[in-house]
Design an enzyme around this catalytic site. Structure first.
Site, short mmCIF file in Angstrom:
data_model
loop_
_atom_site.label_atom_id
_atom_site.label_comp_id
_atom_site.label_asym_id
_atom_site.label_seq_id
_atom_site.Cartn_x
_atom_site.Cartn_y
_atom_site.Cartn_z
N GLY A 121 0.75 -1.22 0.10
CA GLY A 121 -0.06 0.18 0.02
C GLY A 121 0.85 1.26 -0.01
O GLY A 121 1.81 1.27 -0.42
N TYR B 296 -12.88 4.58 13.29
CA TYR B 296 -11.66 5.06 12.18
C TYR B 296 -11.72 6.67 11.97
O TYR B 296 -10.42 7.18 12.24
CB TYR B 296 -11.99 4.40 11.06
CG TYR B 296 -11.02 4.63 9.91
CD1 TYR B 296 -9.88 3.84 9.70
CD2 TYR B 296 -11.06 5.64 8.78
CE1 TYR B 296 -8.89 3.96 8.71
CE2 TYR B 296 -10.19 5.97 7.82
CZ TYR B 296 -8.79 5.10 7.83
OH TYR B 296 -8.12 5.36 6.96
#
Ligand SMILES: NC(=O)C1=CN([C@@H]2O[C@H](COP(=O)(O)OP(=O)(O)OC[C@H]3O[C@@H](n4cnc5c(N)ncnc54)[C@H](O)[C@@H]3O)[C@@H](O)[C@H]2O)C=CC1
Ligand SMILES: CCCCCC(=O)/C=C/C=C\C/C=C\C/C=C\CCCC(=O)O
Length: 262
Positions: free
Chosen positions: A16, A151
């Site tokens: 990523g 989150y």
């Protein structure tokens, strides 16, 4: 900062953004110590990056950033191999609304620990040379999203923490700058696993139907779009207090351009 000859520590570097950021710094002549909890992914990335940039430029360390001792060992190992730390990137992050406590441990507590450890090592009084700390927040650090409440909380926390330390004259006097990167959706496994319905991935968010509509409206950035913004921050002469939002439609947008409350 001029990247050539500098040493960077990057968490979550096996894949990523972390892997792309590592590669971008290596390309510009930095040495990179990257860490990840994923040993086989980390070793694979180590082999790929070493083949391109040389064995002596890149070093993988197995590290769960949620474990204090492992995080301390990462810094020890980087210093023992590369002798200094100029760039710290707190990038490791997870999305897990069902396991929100873990989300706080990794995204928030570990990011704070990584920042404090880097501040200590970059301090000229401890033999450091100053440096730049980039903390990876998100679009979700600036705006709410009811499909990702935990989150979002951690990503808002990263923003508030990093901007606050950036205001501290002590760190400014030590030649240390702190900036926050806020990508919107980008095509890494964190997003593509959900879109492709990889086992267990959709359980990590609430209201997947809402989430997919939002990704359709906002679009999905490439990893290269985000890496370009990351490098811009690192290479700026003064990135202290910067908050760089990047989304597909509008590209790079600096937020809070009046950086302080005073
Ligand atoms: N992909 C996206 O759309 C966006 C991602 N972000 C943030 O970017 C950062 C990187 O995410 P991506 O590259 O997208 O995700 P990713 O899931 O592809 O990569 C994350 C990496 O972090 C590692 N990691 C997870 N927990 C760890 C731990 N406890 N210790 C060490 N390493 C650990 C994983 O093994 C993985 O290699 C995260 O902080 C994420 O929240 C922010 C905005 C958008
Ligand atoms: C608006 C918040 C942007 C946050 C971007 C971010 O930091 C991380 C995002 C990670 C995952 C995205 C979550 C969900 C969207 C993806 C796909 C939903 C697909 C659902 C489906 O049923 O197909």
């Amino acid at each position: 900062m001029k990247v050539l000859g500098k040493v960077a520590v990057i968490t979550g570097g096996a894949r990523g953004f972390g892997k792309a950021f590592s590669e971008a710094l290596l390309k510009r002549g930095a040495k990179v110590c990257f860490a990840d909890i994923d040993v086989s992914g980390g070793q694979q990335s180590q082999r790929e990056l070493a083949a391109k940039f040389g064995e002596t430029s890149v070093h993988f360390v197995k590290c769960d950033v949620a474990k204090e001792e492992e995080f301390r060992d990462l810094f020890r190992e980087c210093l023992s191999k590369f002798k200094k730390i100029n760039i710290m990137v707190n990038n490791a992050g997870i999305l897990d609304e069902a396991g929100w406590e873990k989300c706080i441990d990794v995204n928030m507590t570990a990011m704070m620990r990584g920042t404090y450890l880097a501040l200590e090592k970059m301090n000229p009084e401890n033999g450091g040379e100053g440096g730049t700390i980039i903390n990876v927040s998100s679009f979700a650090g600036l705006y709410p999203a009811h499909f990702l409440p935990a989150y979002v909380a951690t990503k808002h926390g990263i923003l508030g923490f990093t901007r606050s330390l950036a205001m501290d004259p002590l760190y400014q006097s030590q030649g240390i700058q702190l900036a926050t990167l806020c990508p919107a959706f980008a095509s890494t496994n964190m997003v593509t696993d959900i879109i492709q319905g990889e086992a267990g991935s959709r359980q990590k968010i609430l209201y997947p139907d809402v989430a997919i509509k939002i990704t359709e409206n906002m679009g999905i950035c490439s990893v290269a779009d985000i890496t370009d913004g990351f490098i811009e921050l690192v290479e700026k002469e003064n990135c202290n207090g910067d908050v760089l939002l990047i989304d597909k439609k509008n590209g790079k947008q600096y937020q809070f351009v009046n950086k302080t409350t005073s």
